[in-house]
Design an enzyme around this catalytic site. Structure first.
Site, PDB file in Angstrom:
ATOM      1  N   SER A   1       0.798  -1.237   0.000  1.00  0.00           N
ATOM      2  CA  SER A   1       0.000   0.000   0.000  1.00  0.00           C
ATOM      3  C   SER A   1       0.825   1.279   0.000  1.00  0.00           C
ATOM      4  CB  SER A   1      -0.928   0.028   1.213  1.00  0.00           C
ATOM      5  OG  SER A   1      -1.992  -0.852   1.012  1.00  0.00           O
TER       6      SER A   1
ATOM      7  N   LYS B   1       0.413   3.703  -2.790  1.00  0.00           N
ATOM      8  CA  LYS B   1      -0.802   4.515  -2.986  1.00  0.00           C
ATOM      9  C   LYS B   1      -0.547   6.030  -3.048  1.00  0.00           C
ATOM     10  CE  LYS B   1      -3.785   0.910  -0.995  1.00  0.00           C
ATOM     11  NZ  LYS B   1      -4.431   0.445   0.245  1.00  0.00           N
TER      12      LYS B   1
ATOM     13  N   TYR C   1      -3.111  -1.942 -10.349  1.00  0.00           N
ATOM     14  CA  TYR C   1      -3.066  -1.861  -8.882  1.00  0.00           C
ATOM     15  C   TYR C   1      -2.210  -2.983  -8.281  1.00  0.00           C
ATOM     16  CZ  TYR C   1      -4.556  -2.092  -4.024  1.00  0.00           C
ATOM     17  OH  TYR C   1      -4.548  -2.155  -2.648  1.00  0.00           O
TER      18      TYR C   1
ATOM     19  N   TYR D   1      -4.890   4.242   7.973  1.00  0.00           N
ATOM     20  CA  TYR D   1      -6.254   3.674   8.036  1.00  0.00           C
ATOM     21  C   TYR D   1      -6.924   3.951   9.378  1.00  0.00           C
ATOM     22  CZ  TYR D   1      -3.874   1.097   4.351  1.00  0.00           C
ATOM     23  OH  TYR D   1      -3.121   0.759   3.263  1.00  0.00           O
TER      24      TYR D   1
ATOM     25  N   VAL E   1       1.190  -3.911   3.856  1.00  0.00           N
ATOM     26  CA  VAL E   1       1.036  -5.209   4.535  1.00  0.00           C
ATOM     27  C   VAL E   1       2.266  -6.111   4.445  1.00  0.00           C
ATOM     28  CG1 VAL E   1      -1.481  -5.405   4.546  1.00  0.00           C
ATOM     29  CG2 VAL E   1      -0.178  -6.234   2.583  1.00  0.00           C
TER      30      VAL E   1
HETATM   31  O1  DON Z   1      -4.836  -4.537  -1.693  1.00  0.00           O
HETATM   32  C1  DON Z   1      -4.108  -5.309  -1.103  1.00  0.00           C
HETATM   33  O2  DON Z   1      -4.599  -6.251  -0.526  1.00  0.00           O
HETATM   34  C2  DON Z   1      -2.596  -5.150  -1.000  1.00  0.00           C
HETATM   35  N1  DON Z   1      -1.963  -5.376  -2.207  1.00  0.00           N
HETATM   36  C3  DON Z   1      -2.209  -3.850  -0.401  1.00  0.00           C
HETATM   37  C4  DON Z   1      -2.782  -3.698   0.943  1.00  0.00           C
HETATM   38  C5  DON Z   1      -1.916  -3.041   1.943  1.00  0.00           C
HETATM   39  O3  DON Z   1      -0.706  -2.999   1.861  1.00  0.00           O
HETATM   40  C6  DON Z   1      -2.630  -2.534   3.119  1.00  0.00           C
HETATM   41  N2  DON Z   1      -1.749  -1.857   4.015  1.00  0.00           N
HETATM   42  N3  DON Z   1      -1.513  -1.940   5.151  1.00  0.00           N
END
Ligand code: DON
Length: 321
Positions: A66, A69, A191, A243, A261
């Protein structure tokens, strides 16, 4: 002993203090991420005059997830301008988890570009059809910000594409509400590819320092981002980057930041430095446990909180003089 080594001592001390903290869990919902070594812990700071401080496994690569983003949001603002970009995404904190299947009921747009819905709407804007060029443009920009060649982790990309049905649900909800166009597969490829970019702590800290340095990489001196939109990006990172932990983060750390993540956290001290921490064990909200602890200590010990009265004359800045 130079003052810079005083900062190195602080960073090393924080690394030693938290390296044995064992709480949290490595992300498993993308199966490939479960292979990360939970021991890894790296820290890197890059100043706007190009000085670099490291500790731990700062060279270890991981996927940006993320943390892509804010950079994709910056690219959309540059390409489409503020008005057209904000037709697709708001700037309100959602107070919800990163993957919540929800739009703002008043506007029927995603709440902000830091949650998955908003980031997918941004990917829809900057994607190309077919998607290869859009992905390449994103990678190219990240390389200039990091100051070295970067590549996508194809195994993570395949793993996320295979298991990304929640993101597909979010995308189809937005197609139904007219937020994104019908090229849903290309949007998701953009994405997922963005999320699968491999970086290390120094890359992230260099990208953060590039934002802190009004869009210019502090080591290569290459102009990377249009500075007129950086304040948009930093503002949304400040209010939404963590978040449903965003309020606590603003209170305790007080910096625009973004987590991912895979275990990365990137933070910006405007006009001063970029910070990156990596450690893959996450708390219940999906943020790196050691990363959050390290950032809190860095902010406290170096006086970095945005509303810290000693910020201007902080230990860190004094050490740079
Ligand atoms: O959309 C997703 O599930 C992941 N590729 C990115 C999510 C993410 O890193 C959330 N952050 N803490």
């Amino acid at each position: 002993m130079s003052e810079l080594s005083h900062v190195e001592q602080i960073v090393e001390h924080i690394y030693q203090k938290y390296r044995n903290i064992d709480e949290g869990d490595v992300a498993t919902y993308i199966p490939e991420l479960a292979k990360a070594n939970p021991e890894h812990f790296g820290i890197c700071l890059v100043t706007v005059d190009g000085r670099i401080v490291h500790a731990g496994e700062w060279e270890q690569e991981f996927t940006i997830q993320s943390i892509c983003k804010p950079f994709a949001f910056q690219m959309a603002l540059e390409q489409f301008g503020r008005d057209d970009t904000l037709k697709r995404v708001g700037v309100e904190p959602s107070g919800e988890a990163f993957n919540s299947i929800e739009l703002d009921p008043k506007t029927m747009r995603p709440f902000n570009p830091m949650i998955n819905a908003g980031a997918i709407a941004i990917s829809s804007l900057i994607k190309t059809e077919p998607p290869e060029l859009g992905v390449q443009q994103f990678v190219a920009r990240m390389q200039v910000a990091a100051g070295r060649p970067l590549r996508i982790d194809q195994a993570v990309l395949a793993s996320e594409s295979l298991t990304g049905n929640r993101n597909r649900a979010i995308a189809y909800l937005m197609l139904n509400c007219g937020v994104i166009d019908g090229e849903v597969n290309s949007t998701l490829e953009q994405y997922f590819s963005q999320c699968s970019l491999l970086v290390n702590c120094q890359d992230l800290a260099m990208m953060a320092a590039t934002l802190a340095n009004m869009g210019t990489n502090p080591v290569t001196h290459e102009r990377v981002f249009d500075f007129q939109y950086i304040k948009d990006v930093l503002t949304v990172m400040f209010t939404c980057g963590l978040y449903d932990h965003a309020g606590e983060w603003a209170y305790r750390v007080g910096l625009p930041a973004k987590s991912g993540v895979a275990g990365g956290i990137l933070g910006i001290v405007n006009r001063q430095l970029g910070i990156a921490v990596y450690s893959p064990k996450l708390d219940a909200k999906g943020n790196s446990v050691r990363g959050i602890l390290a950032c809190r200590d860095l902010a406290n010990e170096l006086g970095l909180h945005a509303f810290e009265f000693t910020n201007i004359g902080s230990n860190f800045m004094q050490s740079m003089l």
